[in-house]
Design a protein around this motif. Sequence first.
Motif, PDB file in Angstrom:
ATOM      1  N   ILE A   1      32.788  37.812  45.453  1.00 27.08           N
ATOM      2  CA  ILE A   1      33.778  38.402  44.553  1.00 27.08           C
ATOM      3  C   ILE A   1      35.148  37.964  45.055  1.00 27.08           C
ATOM      4  O   ILE A   1      35.413  38.004  46.254  1.00 27.08           O
ATOM      5  CB  ILE A   1      33.703  39.953  44.580  1.00 27.08           C
ATOM      6  N   THR A   2      36.004  37.570  44.141  1.00 25.01           N
ATOM      7  CA  THR A   2      37.369  37.212  44.504  1.00 25.01           C
ATOM      8  C   THR A   2      38.300  38.307  43.988  1.00 25.01           C
ATOM      9  O   THR A   2      38.253  38.661  42.810  1.00 25.01           O
ATOM     10  CB  THR A   2      37.763  35.853  43.903  1.00 25.01           C
ATOM     11  N   LEU A   3      39.101  38.853  44.895  1.00 26.69           N
ATOM     12  CA  LEU A   3      40.069  39.885  44.555  1.00 26.69           C
ATOM     13  C   LEU A   3      41.466  39.398  44.896  1.00 26.69           C
ATOM     14  O   LEU A   3      41.666  38.743  45.920  1.00 26.69           O
ATOM     15  CB  LEU A   3      39.824  41.156  45.368  1.00 26.69           C
ATOM     16  N   ARG A   4      42.405  39.762  44.057  1.00 24.35           N
ATOM     17  CA  ARG A   4      43.818  39.510  44.363  1.00 24.35           C
ATOM     18  C   ARG A   4      44.445  40.865  44.624  1.00 24.35           C
ATOM     19  O   ARG A   4      44.572  41.688  43.721  1.00 24.35           O
ATOM     20  CB  ARG A   4      44.498  38.799  43.206  1.00 24.35           C
ATOM     21  N   VAL A   5      44.787  41.114  45.893  1.00 22.61           N
ATOM     22  CA  VAL A   5      45.302  42.410  46.325  1.00 22.61           C
ATOM     23  C   VAL A   5      46.648  42.218  47.005  1.00 22.61           C
ATOM     24  O   VAL A   5      46.755  41.452  47.971  1.00 22.61           O
ATOM     25  CB  VAL A   5      44.313  43.109  47.295  1.00 22.61           C
ATOM     26  N   ASN A   6      47.656  42.892  46.489  1.00 25.49           N
ATOM     27  CA  ASN A   6      49.004  42.846  47.066  1.00 25.49           C
ATOM     28  C   ASN A   6      49.497  41.411  47.271  1.00 25.49           C
ATOM     29  O   ASN A   6      50.098  41.078  48.287  1.00 25.49           O
ATOM     30  CB  ASN A   6      49.069  43.643  48.372  1.00 25.49           C
ATOM     31  N   GLY A   7      49.190  40.560  46.295  1.00 19.52           N
ATOM     32  CA  GLY A   7      49.677  39.187  46.323  1.00 19.52           C
ATOM     33  C   GLY A   7      48.837  38.209  47.116  1.00 19.52           C
ATOM     34  O   GLY A   7      49.163  37.034  47.165  1.00 19.52           O
TER      35      GLY A   7
ATOM     36  N   ASP B   1      47.005  45.156  37.321  1.00 15.27           N
ATOM     37  CA  ASP B   1      47.899  44.575  36.319  1.00 15.27           C
ATOM     38  C   ASP B   1      48.902  45.613  35.820  1.00 15.27           C
ATOM     39  O   ASP B   1      49.218  45.683  34.636  1.00 15.27           O
ATOM     40  CB  ASP B   1      47.108  43.979  35.157  1.00 15.27           C
ATOM     41  N   GLY B   2      49.381  46.458  36.751  1.00 16.30           N
ATOM     42  CA  GLY B   2      50.414  47.440  36.439  1.00 16.30           C
ATOM     43  C   GLY B   2      49.919  48.754  35.865  1.00 16.30           C
ATOM     44  O   GLY B   2      50.698  49.674  35.687  1.00 16.30           O
TER      45      GLY B   2
ATOM     46  N   GLY C   1      41.907  41.983  37.830  1.00 17.27           N
ATOM     47  CA  GLY C   1      43.341  41.745  37.690  1.00 17.27           C
ATOM     48  C   GLY C   1      44.022  41.782  39.043  1.00 17.27           C
ATOM     49  O   GLY C   1      43.379  41.870  40.088  1.00 17.27           O
ATOM     50  N   GLU C   2      45.335  41.720  39.007  1.00 16.05           N
ATOM     51  CA  GLU C   2      46.146  41.844  40.229  1.00 16.05           C
ATOM     52  C   GLU C   2      46.132  43.305  40.667  1.00 16.05           C
ATOM     53  O   GLU C   2      46.573  44.184  39.931  1.00 16.05           O
ATOM     54  CB  GLU C   2      47.582  41.391  39.949  1.00 16.05           C
ATOM     55  N   ILE C   3      45.615  43.556  41.855  1.00 13.76           N
ATOM     56  CA  ILE C   3      45.526  44.905  42.411  1.00 13.76           C
ATOM     57  C   ILE C   3      46.745  45.134  43.306  1.00 13.76           C
ATOM     58  O   ILE C   3      47.044  44.320  44.182  1.00 13.76           O
ATOM     59  CB  ILE C   3      44.242  45.092  43.259  1.00 13.76           C
TER      60      ILE C   3
ATOM     61  N   GLU D   1      50.635  49.905  49.856  1.00 17.96           N
ATOM     62  CA  GLU D   1      51.153  48.929  50.815  1.00 17.96           C
ATOM     63  C   GLU D   1      51.844  47.763  50.108  1.00 17.96           C
ATOM     64  O   GLU D   1      52.729  47.125  50.667  1.00 17.96           O
ATOM     65  CB  GLU D   1      50.022  48.380  51.695  1.00 17.96           C
ATOM     66  N   GLY D   2      51.437  47.471  48.886  1.00 17.92           N
ATOM     67  CA  GLY D   2      51.979  46.350  48.148  1.00 17.92           C
ATOM     68  C   GLY D   2      53.242  46.653  47.366  1.00 17.92           C
ATOM     69  O   GLY D   2      53.840  45.749  46.772  1.00 17.92           O
ATOM     70  N   LEU D   3      53.676  47.916  47.339  1.00 19.66           N
ATOM     71  CA  LEU D   3      54.906  48.245  46.608  1.00 19.66           C
ATOM     72  C   LEU D   3      56.147  47.737  47.320  1.00 19.66           C
ATOM     73  O   LEU D   3      57.125  47.377  46.669  1.00 19.66           O
ATOM     74  CB  LEU D   3      55.040  49.764  46.403  1.00 19.66           C
ATOM     75  N   SER D   4      56.126  47.734  48.627  1.00 17.04           N
ATOM     76  CA  SER D   4      57.282  47.255  49.396  1.00 17.04           C
ATOM     77  C   SER D   4      57.370  45.741  49.299  1.00 17.04           C
ATOM     78  O   SER D   4      56.360  45.056  49.322  1.00 17.04           O
ATOM     79  CB  SER D   4      57.138  47.638  50.870  1.00 17.04           C
TER      80      SER D   4
END
Length: 159
Positions: free
Chosen positions: A4-10, A53-54, A69-71, A75-78
């Motif tokens: 599985i490929t995940l996109r987490v915090n960029g 995705d927001g 989607g983009e998760i 931690e990813g808000l900063s």
Amino acid sequence: MSEITLRVNGETHALDVDPSTPLLYVLRNDLGVRGPRFGCGLGQCGTCTVLMDGRAIRSCMRPVSRADGEITTLEGLSADGSLDPVQQAWIEEQVPQCGYCQNGQMLTAKALLDRNPNPSDDEIRQGMNGVLCRCMTYYRIQSAVRRAAASMAGGEVER
């Protein structure tokens, strides 16, 4: 097991996991992300909230195979060492008591403000309705959402 490929915090992560595993478990156990927490396991309390995705979603109920989607986690808000206006408002309004629900509260607030940058108090209460706070800091949460909205608009918070 499947890859599985995940996109987490960029960042992109390739993981060999059971596709039915809840996203929450993969985030915490495989990626070491600590923002989203296990609360009820039924998607009703909101402590496991992440943005996909927001949109605010419950990661305890979402199979990792459907996390396409983009998760974004707390931690990813900063960005670049700067707090997101929502995070800063939470500090300034001294929202947390125990802090357990704050991940879900802040990410839900972020999704709300991205959809509606100037919500009324009724819209804030409605938009934040799905995240439970056992410490009952709802008025501070409402104040923090107002403060974040004002900050994002470049203005001052109204009291």
